[in-house]
Each structure stands twice: as C-alpha cells, then as structure tokens.
Design a protein around this motif. Sequence first.
Motif, short mmCIF file in Angstrom:
data_model
loop_
_atom_site.label_atom_id
_atom_site.label_comp_id
_atom_site.label_asym_id
_atom_site.label_seq_id
_atom_site.Cartn_x
_atom_site.Cartn_y
_atom_site.Cartn_z
N SER A 124 41.13 28.85 -21.58
CA SER A 124 40.51 27.61 -21.14
C SER A 124 41.56 26.65 -20.59
O SER A 124 41.29 25.92 -19.62
N SER A 125 42.75 26.66 -21.19
CA SER A 125 43.83 25.80 -20.70
C SER A 125 44.25 26.21 -19.29
O SER A 125 44.50 25.36 -18.43
N LEU A 126 44.33 27.53 -19.05
CA LEU A 126 44.68 28.01 -17.71
C LEU A 126 43.61 27.59 -16.70
O LEU A 126 43.92 27.16 -15.58
N SER A 127 42.34 27.73 -17.09
CA SER A 127 41.26 27.34 -16.20
C SER A 127 41.27 25.83 -15.96
O SER A 127 40.98 25.37 -14.85
N PHE A 128 41.59 25.07 -16.99
CA PHE A 128 41.68 23.61 -16.84
C PHE A 128 42.71 23.24 -15.79
O PHE A 128 42.54 22.27 -15.04
N LEU A 129 43.78 24.03 -15.71
CA LEU A 129 44.84 23.77 -14.74
C LEU A 129 44.57 24.41 -13.39
O LEU A 129 45.40 24.33 -12.48
N GLY A 130 43.41 25.07 -13.26
CA GLY A 130 43.05 25.71 -12.01
C GLY A 130 43.66 27.08 -11.81
O GLY A 130 43.65 27.61 -10.69
N LEU A 131 44.20 27.69 -12.89
CA LEU A 131 44.87 28.98 -12.78
C LEU A 131 44.08 30.11 -13.42
O LEU A 131 44.57 31.23 -13.49
N VAL A 180 39.77 31.48 -14.43
CA VAL A 180 38.54 31.89 -13.77
C VAL A 180 38.12 30.82 -12.77
O VAL A 180 38.15 29.62 -13.07
N GLN A 181 37.73 31.24 -11.60
CA GLN A 181 37.40 30.31 -10.53
C GLN A 181 35.88 30.14 -10.36
O GLN A 181 35.11 31.05 -10.66
N PRO A 182 35.43 28.96 -9.91
CA PRO A 182 34.01 28.74 -9.62
C PRO A 182 33.54 29.73 -8.56
O PRO A 182 34.33 30.19 -7.73
N PRO A 183 32.23 30.08 -8.59
CA PRO A 183 31.18 29.49 -9.41
C PRO A 183 31.02 30.13 -10.79
O PRO A 183 30.09 29.79 -11.52
N THR A 184 31.90 31.08 -11.16
CA THR A 184 31.81 31.70 -12.48
C THR A 184 31.96 30.63 -13.55
O THR A 184 32.95 29.87 -13.53
N PRO A 185 31.03 30.51 -14.48
CA PRO A 185 31.12 29.47 -15.51
C PRO A 185 32.27 29.71 -16.47
O PRO A 185 32.41 30.82 -17.01
N ASP A 186 33.10 28.72 -16.66
CA ASP A 186 34.24 28.80 -17.57
C ASP A 186 34.41 27.45 -18.25
O ASP A 186 34.35 26.40 -17.59
N LEU A 187 34.64 27.48 -19.55
CA LEU A 187 34.68 26.24 -20.32
C LEU A 187 35.82 25.33 -19.87
O LEU A 187 35.66 24.12 -19.75
N GLY A 188 37.00 25.91 -19.62
CA GLY A 188 38.15 25.10 -19.22
C GLY A 188 37.95 24.42 -17.88
O GLY A 188 38.25 23.23 -17.73
N SER A 189 37.44 25.15 -16.89
CA SER A 189 37.22 24.55 -15.57
C SER A 189 36.11 23.53 -15.61
O SER A 189 36.14 22.53 -14.87
N MET A 190 35.12 23.72 -16.49
CA MET A 190 34.04 22.74 -16.63
C MET A 190 34.58 21.42 -17.21
O MET A 190 34.20 20.33 -16.77
N GLY A 235 33.75 20.81 -23.90
CA GLY A 235 34.83 20.63 -24.86
C GLY A 235 34.39 20.96 -26.28
O GLY A 235 35.13 21.61 -27.04
N LEU A 236 33.19 20.53 -26.65
CA LEU A 236 32.65 20.87 -27.97
C LEU A 236 32.44 22.36 -28.11
O LEU A 236 32.62 22.93 -29.19
N ALA A 237 32.05 23.02 -27.02
CA ALA A 237 31.85 24.48 -27.06
C ALA A 237 33.17 25.18 -27.36
O ALA A 237 33.20 26.15 -28.14
N ILE A 238 34.27 24.71 -26.75
CA ILE A 238 35.59 25.28 -27.07
C ILE A 238 35.94 25.02 -28.52
O ILE A 238 36.42 25.91 -29.24
N LEU A 239 35.69 23.81 -28.99
CA LEU A 239 35.99 23.44 -30.37
C LEU A 239 35.24 24.32 -31.35
O LEU A 239 35.82 24.81 -32.34
N VAL A 240 33.96 24.56 -31.10
CA VAL A 240 33.15 25.38 -32.00
C VAL A 240 33.72 26.80 -32.10
O VAL A 240 33.85 27.37 -33.19
N ALA A 241 34.08 27.38 -30.95
CA ALA A 241 34.60 28.76 -30.94
C ALA A 241 35.94 28.85 -31.67
O ALA A 241 36.13 29.72 -32.53
N VAL A 242 36.86 27.95 -31.35
CA VAL A 242 38.19 28.00 -31.97
C VAL A 242 38.11 27.70 -33.46
O VAL A 242 38.71 28.41 -34.29
#
Length: 277
Positions: free
Chosen positions: A214-221, A223-233, A252-259
């Motif tokens: 999710s951190s990689l996706s948050f930085l744009g590195l 999974v790319q849109p339109p594929t749903p990814d928690l970090g990019s969202m 963000g809550l979805a990431i928190l619940v999983a971790v």
Amino acid sequence: MNRTLAILLRNPLSALGVILIALVVLAAIFADVIAPFPEHRGAVVDFVNFNKAPGWPYLFGTDLVGRDLFSRILYAYRVSLILGVVVLAVAVPIGVTIGLAAGYLGGWTETILMRITDVFLSIPPLVLAMSIMGLLEPTLFNGMLAVTAMWWPWYTRLVYNLARGEREEGYVLAAEVIGASRLHIMFREILPNCVPAILTKMTLDLGFVILIASSLSFLGLGVQPPTPDLGSMVAEGAKYLPDSWWLTVFPGLAILVAVFGFNLLGDALREILGVDE
C-alpha cells in the motif's frame, strides 16, 4: 483443538484477530457477491453520483468519478491478499532454504550466505522496494517482485538462528551417525522444528506485506488505476481532505483492519503453537 479454543477464549484480542481476518478473507473471496456495484472495480464513470458522501446506496460514498468506494475496497482486499500470499509463497522457500544451509552447514557456506543476507538487511525495506520499482513498470507483478526481493532475508535470518541452535541437538547427531544425507537432515530433521516459528512470522508478515504494498501504491509505484488498491485510493483521496474525507478515511481504515487483524492473529498463533515456550 480444546487448547486453541481455550487460548482464544482467554484472550479476547486473539479472538478479535481471527474474526477480523475471517471478514477480510471472506470479503476478498466473495467480493463479486457482496459488492453492491461490482462493475465499479474497473474504469467506470458515473458523473451523476460523483464525490457523494456516505449514505444509501453508497455506504462509503463515491470517488471523483462516481465509483462506489465500498465495492472498490472489497476488490482492493482481493488484490492485497493475492499480493501478500504470492510474495510469501516465493520469499519463504528462498529464505528458509538459505537459512537452513547457512545454519547447518556452517563454515564458508555460512559466511558467504549470511554476508549476502546482511547486505539486503542493511537496506531499509521500503527504500529497496522503491529502488526496484523505480527501474520497473509499476504493475502488480512487478510490485510482487519488488516486495519479494526485500522479504526473503528476514526468513533467512530467522531460520539460520533456529538451525544453528538445532544442529547440536541429539536427534541431528543421531541422524549423522546413521549416515543420513545433509539434505535429509536439513529438511526432514531440522526444518519441522522450525515450522511453528515460520508459520507465526508468515501470519504477522501478511499484514506488513499489505502495508508495504500500500505504501508503494501511495507513492505511485504499485498497482495502477483503474485496478482498485488501498494505497492508491488513500493517496488520491488525500488531495481532497478535509472536504471529501471519506475518500481517504475508509481505505485507510481498511488497511488498519487488515494489518491489525494479522498482528493479533499472529500473536494468537504464537501462543497456540508454543513458539515462546
């Protein structure tokens, strides 16, 4: 089974971890059935309902092109779990094999393998993954490759320490006396005694793999849109805080619940398997 139930009943947090992960896994598996708008996992545009606050029928609201956030989070869980399982399925055998060889064989084998492992461990995991993704096209497969490259050394270090402690045990010496091969001793004698610790770490690591991905996706590195990814969202929604808060808060809550769930489950598994005993 009775001991497992007793541990879960004695520790409510362990039971909570089991429940949370069960919900996450079921949501990922049955996303096609549960999601109220399954078509919104792709490149769908609905400007009539764009950027709507949480309500009915959009429980978590909609994004900037009108897609249902709840549906996309369910499918994002599927992507995250697939990534986590694949990464560990590749990283664990590599790390375990190297750790067994270094811990049991010793000598130059131990020196060479563990110095290589130390080089990888000396690099911050996220920095290493970012460096790899910076050279590759940001796709799900390459994301798995980047995270795998940073994850195997942790299992090498874990199994190395366990194997080094086990190689002087009586059952190992007995196997050597009767002429058992080194491969037999490593994989049939030592490895089974390392399995509880490995399984516990794998459970804990699933949550951390999801967090790193999710951190990689948050930085744009990642999974790319339109594929749903928690970090990019989360990254996309952060641009519109605080007005469109739901775009960031719910992913963000979805990431928190999983971790959080995988951490609690790992603690429960550690106690059930007696890793600390």
